[in-house]
Design a protein around this motif. Structure first.
Motif, PDB file in Angstrom:
ATOM      1  N   HIS A  80       0.830  -1.200   0.000  1.00  0.00           N
ATOM      2  CA  HIS A  80       0.000   0.000   0.000  1.00  0.00           C
ATOM      3  C   HIS A  80       0.873   1.262   0.000  1.00  0.00           C
ATOM      4  O   HIS A  80       2.010   1.240   0.467  1.00  0.00           O
ATOM      5  CB  HIS A  80      -0.907  -0.004   1.237  1.00  0.00           C
ATOM      6  CG  HIS A  80      -2.036   0.986   1.132  1.00  0.00           C
ATOM      7  ND1 HIS A  80      -3.068   0.812   0.252  1.00  0.00           N
ATOM      8  CD2 HIS A  80      -2.289   2.134   1.798  1.00  0.00           C
ATOM      9  CE1 HIS A  80      -3.911   1.828   0.379  1.00  0.00           C
ATOM     10  NE2 HIS A  80      -3.463   2.645   1.309  1.00  0.00           N
ATOM     11  N   VAL A  81       0.316   2.351  -0.494  1.00  0.00           N
ATOM     12  CA  VAL A  81       1.035   3.613  -0.547  1.00  0.00           C
ATOM     13  C   VAL A  81       1.428   4.040   0.882  1.00  0.00           C
ATOM     14  O   VAL A  81       0.672   3.810   1.832  1.00  0.00           O
ATOM     15  CB  VAL A  81       0.184   4.698  -1.256  1.00  0.00           C
ATOM     16  CG1 VAL A  81      -1.101   4.975  -0.494  1.00  0.00           C
ATOM     17  CG2 VAL A  81       0.981   5.978  -1.454  1.00  0.00           C
ATOM     18  N   ASP A  82       2.627   4.563   1.012  1.00  0.00           N
ATOM     19  CA  ASP A  82       3.162   5.050   2.291  1.00  0.00           C
ATOM     20  C   ASP A  82       3.539   3.950   3.283  1.00  0.00           C
ATOM     21  O   ASP A  82       3.861   4.238   4.431  1.00  0.00           O
ATOM     22  CB  ASP A  82       2.184   6.018   2.993  1.00  0.00           C
ATOM     23  CG  ASP A  82       2.288   7.419   2.407  1.00  0.00           C
ATOM     24  OD1 ASP A  82       3.259   7.668   1.661  1.00  0.00           O
ATOM     25  OD2 ASP A  82       1.412   8.248   2.684  1.00  0.00           O
ATOM     26  N   HIS A  83       3.481   2.699   2.868  1.00  0.00           N
ATOM     27  CA  HIS A  83       3.886   1.640   3.793  1.00  0.00           C
ATOM     28  C   HIS A  83       5.403   1.439   3.778  1.00  0.00           C
ATOM     29  O   HIS A  83       5.926   0.676   4.563  1.00  0.00           O
ATOM     30  CB  HIS A  83       3.123   0.339   3.494  1.00  0.00           C
ATOM     31  CG  HIS A  83       1.746   0.346   4.090  1.00  0.00           C
ATOM     32  ND1 HIS A  83       0.990  -0.787   4.256  1.00  0.00           N
ATOM     33  CD2 HIS A  83       1.001   1.364   4.582  1.00  0.00           C
ATOM     34  CE1 HIS A  83      -0.172  -0.472   4.810  1.00  0.00           C
ATOM     35  NE2 HIS A  83      -0.199   0.828   5.013  1.00  0.00           N
ATOM     36  N   GLY A  84       6.084   2.125   2.856  1.00  0.00           N
ATOM     37  CA  GLY A  84       7.551   2.120   2.914  1.00  0.00           C
ATOM     38  C   GLY A  84       8.271   1.395   1.791  1.00  0.00           C
ATOM     39  O   GLY A  84       9.427   1.000   1.955  1.00  0.00           O
ATOM     40  N   LYS A  85       7.620   1.233   0.644  1.00  0.00           N
ATOM     41  CA  LYS A  85       8.250   0.507  -0.478  1.00  0.00           C
ATOM     42  C   LYS A  85       9.517   1.221  -0.955  1.00  0.00           C
ATOM     43  O   LYS A  85      10.571   0.605  -1.058  1.00  0.00           O
ATOM     44  CB  LYS A  85       7.262   0.394  -1.658  1.00  0.00           C
ATOM     45  CG  LYS A  85       6.007  -0.375  -1.326  1.00  0.00           C
ATOM     46  CD  LYS A  85       5.077  -0.461  -2.517  1.00  0.00           C
ATOM     47  CE  LYS A  85       4.491   0.869  -2.955  1.00  0.00           C
ATOM     48  NZ  LYS A  85       3.565   1.453  -1.965  1.00  0.00           N
ATOM     49  N   SER A  87      11.249   3.558   0.570  1.00  0.00           N
ATOM     50  CA  SER A  87      12.248   3.614   1.642  1.00  0.00           C
ATOM     51  C   SER A  87      13.007   2.299   1.735  1.00  0.00           C
ATOM     52  O   SER A  87      14.221   2.281   1.931  1.00  0.00           O
ATOM     53  CB  SER A  87      11.568   3.887   2.990  1.00  0.00           C
ATOM     54  OG  SER A  87      10.767   5.034   2.901  1.00  0.00           O
ATOM     55  N   LYS A 180       8.249  -0.624   9.438  1.00  0.00           N
ATOM     56  CA  LYS A 180       8.067   0.427  10.451  1.00  0.00           C
ATOM     57  C   LYS A 180       7.980  -0.159  11.856  1.00  0.00           C
ATOM     58  O   LYS A 180       7.250   0.329  12.713  1.00  0.00           O
ATOM     59  CB  LYS A 180       6.821   1.273  10.162  1.00  0.00           C
ATOM     60  CG  LYS A 180       6.776   1.825   8.737  1.00  0.00           C
ATOM     61  CD  LYS A 180       5.844   3.001   8.591  1.00  0.00           C
ATOM     62  CE  LYS A 180       5.714   3.416   7.123  1.00  0.00           C
ATOM     63  NZ  LYS A 180       4.891   4.598   6.912  1.00  0.00           N
ATOM     64  N   ASP A 182      10.079  -0.014  14.011  1.00  0.00           N
ATOM     65  CA  ASP A 182      10.694   0.906  14.986  1.00  0.00           C
ATOM     66  C   ASP A 182       9.666   1.797  15.661  1.00  0.00           C
ATOM     67  O   ASP A 182       9.918   2.366  16.721  1.00  0.00           O
ATOM     68  CB  ASP A 182      11.726   1.782  14.254  1.00  0.00           C
ATOM     69  CG  ASP A 182      11.086   2.594  13.137  1.00  0.00           C
ATOM     70  OD1 ASP A 182      10.880   3.793  13.310  1.00  0.00           O
ATOM     71  OD2 ASP A 182      10.747   1.998  12.085  1.00  0.00           O
ATOM     72  N   LYS A 183       8.501   1.903  15.100  1.00  0.00           N
ATOM     73  CA  LYS A 183       7.496   2.830  15.645  1.00  0.00           C
ATOM     74  C   LYS A 183       6.858   2.259  16.911  1.00  0.00           C
ATOM     75  O   LYS A 183       6.557   1.061  16.982  1.00  0.00           O
ATOM     76  CB  LYS A 183       6.397   3.080  14.605  1.00  0.00           C
ATOM     77  CG  LYS A 183       6.821   4.023  13.497  1.00  0.00           C
ATOM     78  CD  LYS A 183       5.581   4.603  12.853  1.00  0.00           C
ATOM     79  CE  LYS A 183       5.914   5.824  12.026  1.00  0.00           C
ATOM     80  NZ  LYS A 183       4.707   6.399  11.421  1.00  0.00           N
ATOM     81  N   SER A 215      12.688  -2.470   9.591  1.00  0.00           N
ATOM     82  CA  SER A 215      12.532  -1.020   9.607  1.00  0.00           C
ATOM     83  C   SER A 215      13.405  -0.444   8.513  1.00  0.00           C
ATOM     84  O   SER A 215      14.623  -0.577   8.560  1.00  0.00           O
ATOM     85  CB  SER A 215      12.931  -0.442  10.961  1.00  0.00           C
ATOM     86  OG  SER A 215      13.060   0.969  10.828  1.00  0.00           O
ATOM     87  N   LYS A 217      13.712   2.558   8.140  1.00  0.00           N
ATOM     88  CA  LYS A 217      14.284   3.769   8.718  1.00  0.00           C
ATOM     89  C   LYS A 217      15.573   3.475   9.480  1.00  0.00           C
ATOM     90  O   LYS A 217      16.587   4.125   9.253  1.00  0.00           O
ATOM     91  CB  LYS A 217      13.257   4.416   9.654  1.00  0.00           C
ATOM     92  CG  LYS A 217      13.670   5.785  10.136  1.00  0.00           C
ATOM     93  CD  LYS A 217      12.589   6.379  11.011  1.00  0.00           C
ATOM     94  CE  LYS A 217      13.056   7.692  11.626  1.00  0.00           C
ATOM     95  NZ  LYS A 217      12.112   8.107  12.689  1.00  0.00           N
TER      96      LYS A 217
HETATM   97  P1  GDP Z   1       5.810   4.046  -0.338  1.00  0.00           P
HETATM   98  O1  GDP Z   1       4.696   4.960  -0.741  1.00  0.00           O
HETATM   99  O2  GDP Z   1       5.307   2.680  -0.007  1.00  0.00           O
HETATM  100  O3  GDP Z   1       6.956   4.010  -1.314  1.00  0.00           O
HETATM  101  O4  GDP Z   1       6.354   4.600   1.044  1.00  0.00           O
HETATM  102  P2  GDP Z   1       7.630   5.514   1.367  1.00  0.00           P
HETATM  103  O5  GDP Z   1       8.866   4.714   1.259  1.00  0.00           O
HETATM  104  O6  GDP Z   1       7.538   6.759   0.578  1.00  0.00           O
HETATM  105  O7  GDP Z   1       7.410   5.818   2.908  1.00  0.00           O
HETATM  106  C1  GDP Z   1       6.294   6.538   3.369  1.00  0.00           C
HETATM  107  C2  GDP Z   1       6.652   7.226   4.663  1.00  0.00           C
HETATM  108  O8  GDP Z   1       6.937   6.281   5.687  1.00  0.00           O
HETATM  109  C3  GDP Z   1       7.882   8.116   4.571  1.00  0.00           C
HETATM  110  O9  GDP Z   1       7.651   9.295   5.286  1.00  0.00           O
HETATM  111  C4  GDP Z   1       8.989   7.285   5.205  1.00  0.00           C
HETATM  112  O10 GDP Z   1       9.979   8.091   5.791  1.00  0.00           O
HETATM  113  C5  GDP Z   1       8.221   6.514   6.254  1.00  0.00           C
HETATM  114  N1  GDP Z   1       8.843   5.220   6.552  1.00  0.00           N
HETATM  115  C6  GDP Z   1       9.168   4.261   5.662  1.00  0.00           C
HETATM  116  N2  GDP Z   1       9.703   3.208   6.288  1.00  0.00           N
HETATM  117  C7  GDP Z   1       9.728   3.498   7.596  1.00  0.00           C
HETATM  118  C8  GDP Z   1      10.173   2.781   8.776  1.00  0.00           C
HETATM  119  O11 GDP Z   1      10.660   1.659   8.740  1.00  0.00           O
HETATM  120  N3  GDP Z   1      10.009   3.418   9.966  1.00  0.00           N
HETATM  121  C9  GDP Z   1       9.465   4.663  10.069  1.00  0.00           C
HETATM  122  N4  GDP Z   1       9.350   5.179  11.275  1.00  0.00           N
HETATM  123  N5  GDP Z   1       9.058   5.347   8.999  1.00  0.00           N
HETATM  124  C10 GDP Z   1       9.176   4.792   7.772  1.00  0.00           C
END
Ligand code: GDP
Length: 473
Positions: A80-85, A87, A180, A182-183, A215, A217
């Protein structure tokens, strides 16, 4: 052209035709039968070949089992969007840049390779299932393993479910990355339980799907994720023959101002080298240079390696197949054939010849397959489940519906591409397609059927299915 091929003078051929009562001039088109007659008359032996034979021996060339060697797995990250792909892709890349190179130039070429325990892993650097399925819709399966990213502070979301369907439809194994972690609000257990409802059974829940808490991050457990990929790859027993002419798939391509056409390809079989002549989609060219994901020129690219190819005379599309051919003449012949094919396909699309239930049924009958794929979108979970169950019940030993994706919400572009890749029909129950999806479905000739009464829907599928049953029934 015929006279040329026979090494005869055109005027002699025209004279002959006149004698036979056919008034023609150079450039007029004659059909195959007449061409055969003329050629025979002029003392030539005719061998008829199908036009598609121009590609014989170029694509999908089989290898001897004995020549196969292990190759690196190719991985796509979905979720899903913003789940960290993004990153995760970045973190993996940066954590694994070979020492000494840190701070060096890393280039985005659409895919990259990292090393873990001395073994290589290839990542497709475009996250999400859209690119994955768009490629599949063009007949290319580039991915061996799908990483499903789910944020531990969120839950299973619509695009998580879509990703699961896309991976399953492609029969690509999933590894779950619970991100994520670490959250403080992370709840990995909740994610696992929710995944159960979508038939992803992770190991700690007694299933077989590998899972890793990570994580992006902090970098925690990234090595464990890579190890899980290698483990899954071992199970898949991925192999290819490196000692043959190269074949593979285009990951992305663009026209660069300074460098001309630049296509990133993933070599799937054989070894690609500068100087060779390649056909990619309906384009071709002599490889001027190969550039890896670190911007370095390389002398060759073997199986599972992504490289930029410089020297094509045009830009192919993502998902196009490429292959090395023996000479320029052959390359021209194949690319002309493919251009004709694309034109014909575009014309067929114009007349909307794909995706209707009836047409699908008759296609299936042609191939003898007694199972047909459906994609169902509905307004509420309850109705989607009721429809799935009702369609399931319709199945007999001979024929059954295969639901490749069932979800809640309007019909989106992603649904269209999944349907296209899987040759499925789309059924909307109390939902419509959004504007973009409507546009794409019209372009691709995918029919969408709308219903608001379950009985009507089931009845339609039933009558379509009965057409599939063998005559004695
Ligand atoms: P995508 O839309 O799936 O590609 O997601 P992004 O990689 O753009 O990440 C969305 C947001 O989640 C960003 O603000 C990242 O900094 C944050 N994020 C991604 N991975 C992690 C993680 O492992 N831990 C934390 N705390 N934040 C993360």
């Amino acid at each position: 052209e015929l006279s040329q091929r026979m090494s005869e003078r055109a005027v002699d051929v025209i004279k002959y035709l006149m004698k036979e009562g056919q008034m023609m001039k150079p450039g007029d088109v004659i059909d195959a039968d007449l061409a055969e007659l003329i050629a025979t008359e002029f003392g030539h032996t005719v061998k008829r070949v199908a036009e598609s034979d121009v590609e014989e021996g170029i694509f999908n060339v089989k290898d001897d089992e004995a020549d196969l060697e292990p190759r690196a797995p190719v991985v796509t990250i979905m979720g899903h969007v913003d789940h960290g792909k993004t990153s995760l892709l970045d973190a993996i890349r940066h954590a694994n840049v070979v020492s000494g190179e840190a701070g060096g130039i890393t280039q985005h070429i659409g895919a990259y390779q990292v090393e873990q325990d001395g073994q290589k892993i290839t990542f497709i650097d475009t996250p999400g299932h859209a690119a994955f399925t768009a490629m599949r819709a063009r007949g290319a399966q580039a991915t061996d393993i799908a990483i499903l990213v789910v944020a531990a502070d969120d839950s299973v979301m619509p695009q998580t479910i879509e990703s699961i369907s896309h991976a399953k439809a492609a029969e690509v194994p999933i590894i779950v990355a619970i991100n994520k972690i670490d959250k403080p609000s992370a709840d990995a257990q909740k994610v696992r339980t929710e995944l159960l409802q979508h038939e992803v059974f992770v190991e700690t829940m007694g299933g077989e799907t590998l899972e890793v808490e990570v994580s992006a991050k902090t970098g925690q457990n990234l090595d464990k994720l890579l190890e899980a990929i290698l483990l899954q790859a071992e199970v898949l027993d991925l192999k290819a023959n490196p000692d043959r002419t190269a074949e593979g798939v285009v990951i992305e391509a663009e026209l660069d101002r300074g460098r001309g056409s630049v296509a990133t390809v993933l070599v799937q079989k054989g070894t690609l080298k500068p100087g060779q002549i390649v056909v990619a989609g309906d384009q071709w060219g002599r490889v001027r240079a190969l550039v890896n994901d670190r911007g370095e020129h390389v002398k060759e690219a073997g199986p599972s390696m992504p490289v930029e190819v410089l020297g094509l005379n045009g830009t192919p599309s993502a998902g196009d197949r490429f292959a090395v051919v023996e000479n320029e003449g052959k390359a021209r012949e194949v690319s002309e054939y493919r251009q004709r094919l694309s034109r014909d396909k575009a014309a067929a699309r114009q007349s909307g010849s794909r995706g209707s239930l009836e047409q699908m049924m008759s296609q299936l009958q042609d191939t003898g397959r007694k199972e047909f794929p459906l994609l169902i979108k509905g307004d509420v979970q309850g109705s989607v489940e009721a429809i799935s169950a009702a369609l399931d019940k319709l199945g007999t030993d001979e024929v059954r519906a295969r639901i490749i994706h069932a979800g809640v919400g309007g019909i989106t572009e992603s649904d269209i591409s999944l349907a296209e890749a899987s040759n499925a029909a789309i059924i909307g129950f109390n939902v419509r397609a959004n504007a973009q999806a409507r546009k794409v479905s019209e372009q691709e000739g995918i029919e969408i059927r709308y219903y608001n009464i379950i009985y009507d829907l089931v009845d339609d599928v039933k009558s379509a299915m009965s057409g599939l049953l063998s005559p004695e029934r």
